[in-house]
Design a protein around this motif. Structure first.
Motif, PDB file in Angstrom:
ATOM      1  N   ARG A 135       0.809  -1.213   0.000  1.00 38.77           N
ATOM      2  CA  ARG A 135       0.000   0.000   0.000  1.00 38.77           C
ATOM      3  C   ARG A 135       0.848   1.270   0.000  1.00 38.77           C
ATOM      4  O   ARG A 135       0.590   2.200  -0.750  1.00 38.77           O
ATOM      5  N   THR A 136       1.870   1.333   0.843  1.00 37.88           N
ATOM      6  CA  THR A 136       2.688   2.538   0.967  1.00 37.88           C
ATOM      7  C   THR A 136       3.343   2.896  -0.361  1.00 37.88           C
ATOM      8  O   THR A 136       3.317   4.049  -0.780  1.00 37.88           O
ATOM      9  N   ALA A 137       3.907   1.902  -1.014  1.00 41.43           N
ATOM     10  CA  ALA A 137       4.571   2.159  -2.298  1.00 41.43           C
ATOM     11  C   ALA A 137       3.552   2.623  -3.341  1.00 41.43           C
ATOM     12  O   ALA A 137       3.818   3.544  -4.124  1.00 41.43           O
ATOM     13  N   LEU A 138       2.400   1.995  -3.352  1.00 35.16           N
ATOM     14  CA  LEU A 138       1.365   2.394  -4.318  1.00 35.16           C
ATOM     15  C   LEU A 138       0.870   3.813  -4.050  1.00 35.16           C
ATOM     16  O   LEU A 138       0.677   4.603  -4.981  1.00 35.16           O
ATOM     17  N   LEU A 139       0.672   4.134  -2.785  1.00 32.90           N
ATOM     18  CA  LEU A 139       0.209   5.479  -2.444  1.00 32.90           C
ATOM     19  C   LEU A 139       1.268   6.534  -2.762  1.00 32.90           C
ATOM     20  O   LEU A 139       0.936   7.633  -3.237  1.00 32.90           O
ATOM     21  N   ALA A 140       2.521   6.207  -2.527  1.00 31.55           N
ATOM     22  CA  ALA A 140       3.590   7.145  -2.857  1.00 31.55           C
ATOM     23  C   ALA A 140       3.630   7.380  -4.361  1.00 31.55           C
ATOM     24  O   ALA A 140       3.772   8.518  -4.831  1.00 31.55           O
ATOM     25  N   GLY A 141       3.465   6.322  -5.134  1.00 29.40           N
ATOM     26  CA  GLY A 141       3.433   6.455  -6.598  1.00 29.40           C
ATOM     27  C   GLY A 141       2.238   7.271  -7.054  1.00 29.40           C
ATOM     28  O   GLY A 141       2.360   8.139  -7.925  1.00 29.40           O
ATOM     29  N   ALA A 142       1.089   7.010  -6.455  1.00 26.11           N
ATOM     30  CA  ALA A 142      -0.116   7.761  -6.811  1.00 26.11           C
ATOM     31  C   ALA A 142       0.037   9.234  -6.429  1.00 26.11           C
ATOM     32  O   ALA A 142      -0.372  10.129  -7.176  1.00 26.11           O
ATOM     33  N   GLY A 143       0.661   9.475  -5.288  1.00 26.29           N
ATOM     34  CA  GLY A 143       0.896  10.859  -4.873  1.00 26.29           C
ATOM     35  C   GLY A 143       1.814  11.576  -5.853  1.00 26.29           C
ATOM     36  O   GLY A 143       1.584  12.740  -6.199  1.00 26.29           O
ATOM     37  N   ALA A 144       2.842  10.880  -6.310  1.00 27.17           N
ATOM     38  CA  ALA A 144       3.764  11.480  -7.275  1.00 27.17           C
ATOM     39  C   ALA A 144       3.044  11.788  -8.582  1.00 27.17           C
ATOM     40  O   ALA A 144       3.254  12.845  -9.198  1.00 27.17           O
ATOM     41  N   VAL A 145       2.175  10.884  -9.017  1.00 26.28           N
ATOM     42  CA  VAL A 145       1.396  11.117 -10.252  1.00 26.28           C
ATOM     43  C   VAL A 145       0.475  12.313 -10.053  1.00 26.28           C
ATOM     44  O   VAL A 145       0.351  13.170 -10.947  1.00 26.28           O
ATOM     45  N   LEU A 146      -0.155  12.401  -8.925  1.00 23.62           N
ATOM     46  CA  LEU A 146      -1.055  13.517  -8.647  1.00 23.62           C
ATOM     47  C   LEU A 146      -0.297  14.842  -8.631  1.00 23.62           C
ATOM     48  O   LEU A 146      -0.760  15.840  -9.209  1.00 23.62           O
ATOM     49  N   VAL A 147       0.861  14.868  -8.017  1.00 25.56           N
ATOM     50  CA  VAL A 147       1.677  16.082  -7.989  1.00 25.56           C
ATOM     51  C   VAL A 147       2.069  16.480  -9.412  1.00 25.56           C
ATOM     52  O   VAL A 147       1.978  17.653  -9.792  1.00 25.56           O
ATOM     53  N   ALA A 148       2.483  15.518 -10.193  1.00 30.48           N
ATOM     54  CA  ALA A 148       2.852  15.801 -11.579  1.00 30.48           C
ATOM     55  C   ALA A 148       1.662  16.364 -12.344  1.00 30.48           C
ATOM     56  O   ALA A 148       1.784  17.342 -13.096  1.00 30.48           O
TER      57      ALA A 148
END
Length: 143
Positions: free
Chosen positions: A120-133
């Motif tokens: 979950r943590t890795a997926l959320l971090a990736g999703a957060g990075a996509v959202l920021v981008a």
């Protein structure tokens, strides 16, 4: 080895003379062996190459350890930064978006397979990075 003048006798008996001759032979043999070792360029080159190889292997091992330590530290810094960015983005989201995110989180918990939930943590971090981008691209296109 210093030698007495040739006109003086060096041995008092034949036994002493034999011992001196044997000692001289032994010393001469050692000297010849040392000269032969120095003249054996192939063996000396092989020994030198082996020593250089061992030094290189030791250096590579040390550098590999330093690189692994550095990578580990950088991974930790990246994780911390990603968590900080995700938290910052989450704070800036409007309330309706937060509510939708909470609903999506609940649906995800209910329906996501176990292996996905374990990461979950890795997926959320990736999703957060996509959202920021996405937010940065959107901001630039509206400017």
């Amino acid at each position: 080895m210093t030698q007495p003048p040739h006109d003086e006798p060096t041995a008092r008996s034949q036994d002493e003379l034999r011992e001196q001759v044997e000692r001289t032979r032994h010393e001469l043999g050692d000297t010849v062996q040392q000269l032969a070792d120095r003249a054996d360029v192939k063996t000396r080159a092989r020994e030198k190459a082996l020593a250089v190889r061992e030094q290189a292997e030791t250096r590579v091992h040390a550098l590999r350890g330093q690189a692994e330590t550095k990578v580990h530290a950088l991974r930790g810094q990246a994780r911390t930064k990603a968590a900080h960015v995700a938290h910052t983005v989450e704070e800036k989201l409007p309330e309706p978006v937060r509510q939708k995110a909470a609903q999506a989180e609940q649906a995800w918990q209910d329906k996501a397979p176990q292996p996905v939930r374990d990461h979950r943590t890795a997926l959320l971090a990736g999703a957060g990075a996509v959202l920021v981008a996405w937010l940065l691209i959107r901001r630039r296109s509206h400017s």
